[in-house]
Design a protein around this motif. Structure first.
Motif, PDB file in Angstrom:
ATOM      1  N   ALA B  37       0.780  -1.200   0.002  1.00 62.72           N
ATOM      2  CA  ALA B  37       0.032  -0.058  -0.217  1.00 62.72           C
ATOM      3  C   ALA B  37       0.814   1.176   0.188  1.00 62.72           C
ATOM      4  O   ALA B  37       0.624   2.134  -0.776  1.00 62.72           O
ATOM      5  N   GLY B  38       1.897   1.205   0.931  1.00 62.33           N
ATOM      6  CA  GLY B  38       2.749   2.446   0.792  1.00 62.33           C
ATOM      7  C   GLY B  38       3.540   2.721  -0.346  1.00 62.33           C
ATOM      8  O   GLY B  38       3.491   3.741  -0.859  1.00 62.33           O
ATOM      9  N   ILE B  40       2.447   1.822  -3.488  1.00 66.39           N
ATOM     10  CA  ILE B  40       1.319   2.210  -4.348  1.00 66.39           C
ATOM     11  C   ILE B  40       1.003   3.565  -4.410  1.00 66.39           C
ATOM     12  O   ILE B  40       1.047   4.219  -5.301  1.00 66.39           O
ATOM     13  N   ASP B  41       0.864   3.883  -3.030  1.00 69.29           N
ATOM     14  CA  ASP B  41       0.441   5.363  -2.705  1.00 69.29           C
ATOM     15  C   ASP B  41       1.548   6.428  -3.091  1.00 69.29           C
ATOM     16  O   ASP B  41       1.074   7.511  -3.499  1.00 69.29           O
ATOM     17  N   ALA B  42       2.818   6.070  -2.970  1.00 70.32           N
ATOM     18  CA  ALA B  42       3.845   6.986  -3.391  1.00 70.32           C
ATOM     19  C   ALA B  42       3.864   7.351  -4.852  1.00 70.32           C
ATOM     20  O   ALA B  42       4.491   8.181  -5.157  1.00 70.32           O
ATOM     21  N   GLU B  44       3.321   8.844  -8.437  1.00 69.14           N
ATOM     22  CA  GLU B  44       2.674   9.877  -8.932  1.00 69.14           C
ATOM     23  C   GLU B  44       1.206   9.638  -9.719  1.00 69.14           C
ATOM     24  O   GLU B  44       0.356  10.264  -9.344  1.00 69.14           O
ATOM     25  N   ALA B  46      -0.455   6.198  -9.861  1.00 73.71           N
ATOM     26  CA  ALA B  46      -0.622   4.699  -9.695  1.00 73.71           C
ATOM     27  C   ALA B  46      -1.491   4.109 -10.501  1.00 73.71           C
ATOM     28  O   ALA B  46      -1.409   2.941 -11.207  1.00 73.71           O
ATOM     29  N   ASP B  47      -2.739   4.773 -10.801  1.00 69.58           N
ATOM     30  CA  ASP B  47      -3.707   4.170 -11.700  1.00 69.58           C
ATOM     31  C   ASP B  47      -3.306   4.122 -13.260  1.00 69.58           C
ATOM     32  O   ASP B  47      -3.498   3.103 -13.940  1.00 69.58           O
ATOM     33  N   ARG B 258       6.742  -3.353  -6.533  1.00 77.54           N
ATOM     34  CA  ARG B 258       6.009  -2.453  -5.575  1.00 77.54           C
ATOM     35  C   ARG B 258       4.794  -3.297  -5.076  1.00 77.54           C
ATOM     36  O   ARG B 258       4.302  -3.263  -3.876  1.00 77.54           O
ATOM     37  N   SER B 259       4.241  -4.348  -5.972  1.00 81.79           N
ATOM     38  CA  SER B 259       2.895  -5.107  -5.600  1.00 81.79           C
ATOM     39  C   SER B 259       3.390  -6.350  -4.709  1.00 81.79           C
ATOM     40  O   SER B 259       2.929  -6.546  -3.891  1.00 81.79           O
TER      41      SER B 259
END
Ligand code: SF4
Lengths: 232, 474
Positions: B37-38, B40-42, B44, B46-47, B258-259
């Motif tokens: 989560a950290g 992915i949230d970081a 710019e 993510a989507d 990251r995942s």
């Protein structure tokens, strides 16, 4: 089954889903972004911070002289008398060869091929230090990009408990996308003509396989030291 | 393999009553979920990155025939050999014969799901070769004679005392409760295995058609050693694990790391193209790429094609309340968790209770939410359940679910809204809460089961107890 048979099977299977897959493929651009995090002003500082988080050490030095001193200290601390290294010309730190000679550090013959492979591996194994350069350093992730090939053995960043890498600040890029684009530019689509291997290194070897406890150096070097030389 | 002799329900029961496993799983999945989560949230965007990753996987699958041919041509042009293996038997035969022909004695392996899928170790050992798993977690469970309990942390169910005992017995290590001496003992023992090995076997994270290359990611360095030190390198690649261009890796490597673990990149990424060139100081003299179909072309032509986009990051496992409670062993197949519940019945249809795996889901949607390539996992699980009912395998208890599925599928928006409401609701209810009643049409689903709270394991255990009381579905 032969290649042709397997490919024919695939072609038949694909017929029913190809259109859907193509539609999915067109839902987003394919070119990777050059970087993925909000950009930082000072790439050297970002690189150093990221690699430090990964338990690597970064030495930001002003010039070649200071870089040589740093390398000398690292060698001394490890009482190194041998090393596995890239060709000094490939590392790009003038005076390194002289320094190694003065300090009595013998650079071992890195050729581990054919019949001599296993015997020479045993010769390299006890060396306390690996020495290499790198092609790029990625600021966002604290990574080194090592394009291997002639004069740039893979084992010179892998075998010993300490890996020292020397890079210059003009090798810094923001992100992986940028590093890959630059690599392609530099080798003009002939990326793997003279080399069989390209390696990204982000920190020292690590594992959390015993009770999720972080431990360094299970297989690769437990210590990674990057000497980052400021270019004018 | 031993776990497969038990029925799925018994394996679940065993897992739910194993306190060590429970603690270990909670520790691992909580950590992985938080780290992911950290990371992915970081990002710019993510989507955007996730949509790119999905598009790139779809692109590769849409021209899989062409890309595999290109990959093979390039590998051969660089002096490598390619084995086209329609099934596990073909792959095993090729590798065993190669090892025999080259007079190989010892083999080092780095982690490869494909090789586990085809039970390669068994075949090699049976043929008289010495095979050592070199990923620390895999090594520990090889010494213990067990199977992985977690895709990223295979030996998570082992305590440090158990590891110490194993190393004492097999490596002559002085018993300890400290981790560093265990790491040193393993490093020393395995290093000699590498230096003596005649063949290294690895998996492949991504094949790169354009460059005729393969990419392998890892944190330990054992894959680098396995693919550099021995004279022969054999890489086994599921045919779907391919991307078209070198640049595609810039997206895929980042979403994967990251995942999987919340890292920005894995510690080591090796991109390898063929054997060592004449002027290189090191690297293997021979490079063999085994392209494994083993049921994948069948999936490619069917309604579960999306499952081939999977990049084996493990995020859906960690996010799944069922997996958090039972771990990997209970699934019985090589692939576990939500994606395993889809892949196992498709890739190993002969496993007697594989059809039950799609039931091991609360359909909370957490898996799809975290999947870096946005695979519609809950959707496919429902379709697999429907398939099992149609085939006369599943019990009518399941039909309540199937009916609600039909309703939901008529109106996917309702389904999605329902899923979101369920997640929101369950968060409001709290960690140990359960949802007993859902708004229509999802209420039909609660005839069969409650919705466990997505991130907690407690609810699944409760649900399971209750379900067992009501009687098994088989
Ligand atoms: S299905 Fe998605 S989340 Fe699960 S392992 Fe595959 S890529 Fe990762």
């Amino acid at each position: 089954m032969s290649r042709e048979q397997m490919l024919a099977t695939l072609r038949t299977s694909l017929a029913s889903n190809r259109a859907w897959l193509e539609a999915e493929a067109h839902k987003a651009p394919h070119t990777p972004p050059p970087f993925v995090l909000p950009p930082a002003d000072d790439l050297a500082a970002q690189f150093a911070a990221e690699l430090t988080k990964l338990e690597g050490r970064v030495y930001q030095v002003a010039d070649h002289e200071e870089a040589l001193e740093t390398v000398a200290t690292l060698l001394e601390e490890r009482k190194a008398t041998t090393a596995v290294a890239w060709d000094r010309a490939q590392i790009g730190l003038p005076g390194l060869d002289k320094l190694l000679a003065e300090r009595g550090v013998q650079v071992l013959d890195p050729v581990v091929r054919d019949e001599a492979r296993k015997a020479q591996l045993q010769v390299l194994e006890p060396a306390p230090v690996c020495l290499s350069g790198a092609d790029f350093a990625i600021a966002e992730s604290g990574s080194l990009v090592l394009y291997h090939g002639p004069g740039r053995p893979r084992l010179a960043s892998l075998l010993a408990p300490t890996h020292i890498a020397v890079i210059t600040s003009d090798q810094l890029v923001r992100g992986l996308g940028e590093a890959m684009a630059r690599l392609r530019e530099r080798y003009a689509g002939r990326l793997f003509d003279v080399t069989s291997n390209l390696t990204l290194i982000s920190g020292p070897s690590r594992t959390a396989d015993i009770e999720m406890t972080l431990s360094l150096g299970i297989h690769g070097p437990p210590e990674l030291h990057v000497v980052l030389v400021q270019t004018p | 393999m031993a776990t497969q002799t038990l029925h799925f329900h018994d394996r679940v029961d065993t897992a739910l009553h194993d306190e060590t496993l429970k603690t270990a799983l909670e520790r691992a999945t909580t950590r992985f979920v938080g780290n992911r989560a950290g990371a992915i949230d970081a990002l710019e965007d993510a989507d955007g990155l996730r949509r790119q990753a999905r598009a790139l996987r779809a692109n590769a699958l849409s021209k899989l025939d062409e890309l595999l041919a290109r990959l093979a041509d390039q590998v051969e042009a660089r002096g490598g050999k390619v084995c086209w293996a329609a099934d596990g038997e073909a792959a095993r035969r090729y590798i065993v014969e190669l090892a025999r022909d080259r007079g190989v004695k010892s083999i080092v392996k780095s982690k490869s799901m494909a090789s586990e899928e085809i039970h390669l170790n068994h075949a090699l050992e049976h043929a008289g070769f010495e095979v050592v798993e070199t990923d620390l977690g895999e090594y520990i469970i090889q010494l213990a004679g067990e199977t992985p309990s977690h895709i990223i942390a295979p030996a998570i169910h082992k305590t440090r005392e158990q590891v110490s005992a194993l190393f004492e017995k097999h490596l002559g290590m002085t018993p300890t409760t400290e981790v560093p001496p265990m790491i040193r003992a393993a490093r020393t023992a395995l290093r000699q295995r590498f230096l003596q090995a005649d063949m290294g076997i690895s998996g492949v994270n991504f094949g790169v058609a354009e460059e005729g290359a393969i990419a392998i990611v890892e944190n330990e360095g054992n894959a680098r050693l396995s693919t550099t030190v021995p004279r022969i390198h054999v890489a086994i690649m599921g045919i779907e694990r391919i991307v078209e261009r070198f640049d595609d890796l810039a997206v895929m490597l980042q979403v994967l790391a990251r995942s999987a673990t919340g890292q920005k990149l894995s510690v080591y990424t090796s991109i390898i193209s063929g054997p060592a060139r004449p002027d290189e100081a090191d690297g293997p003299e021979e490079f063999h790429l085994v392209l494994l179909d083993n049921g994948r072309s069948r999936i490619l032509g069917g309604q579960y094609v999306e499952s081939l986009m999977c990049i084996r990051c493990g995020a859906c496992l960690n996010a799944c309340p069922v997996y958090q409670a039972i771990g990997g062993h209970a699934y019985g197949g090589v692939y576990s968790g939500p994606i395993g519940a889809i892949l196992t019945p498709l890739l190993q249809p002969d496993l007697p209770d594989a059809y039950l795996l799609p039931q091991a889901s609360s359909l909370c949607g957490a898996c799809q939410e975290v999947c870096p390539v946005g695979i519609a996992i809950p959707d496919m699980l429902l379709r697999l359940r429907a398939d099992a009912v149609k085939a006369g395998k599943a019990h009518p208890v399941e039909t309540a679910g199937i009916k609600s599925y039909a309703l939901m599928m008529k109106n996917p928006l309702v389904y999605r809204a329902g899923g979101r409401a369920a997640r929101l609701g369950s968060r409001l209810i709290g960690r140990k809460g359960r949802i007993r009643h859902l708004p229509p049409p999802l209420h039909l689903w609660t005839h069969g089961r409650d919705f466990p709270q997505p991130q907690g394991s407690q609810s699944f255990s409760e649900w399971w107890e209750e379900r067992q009381k009501k009687g098994r579905t088989q």
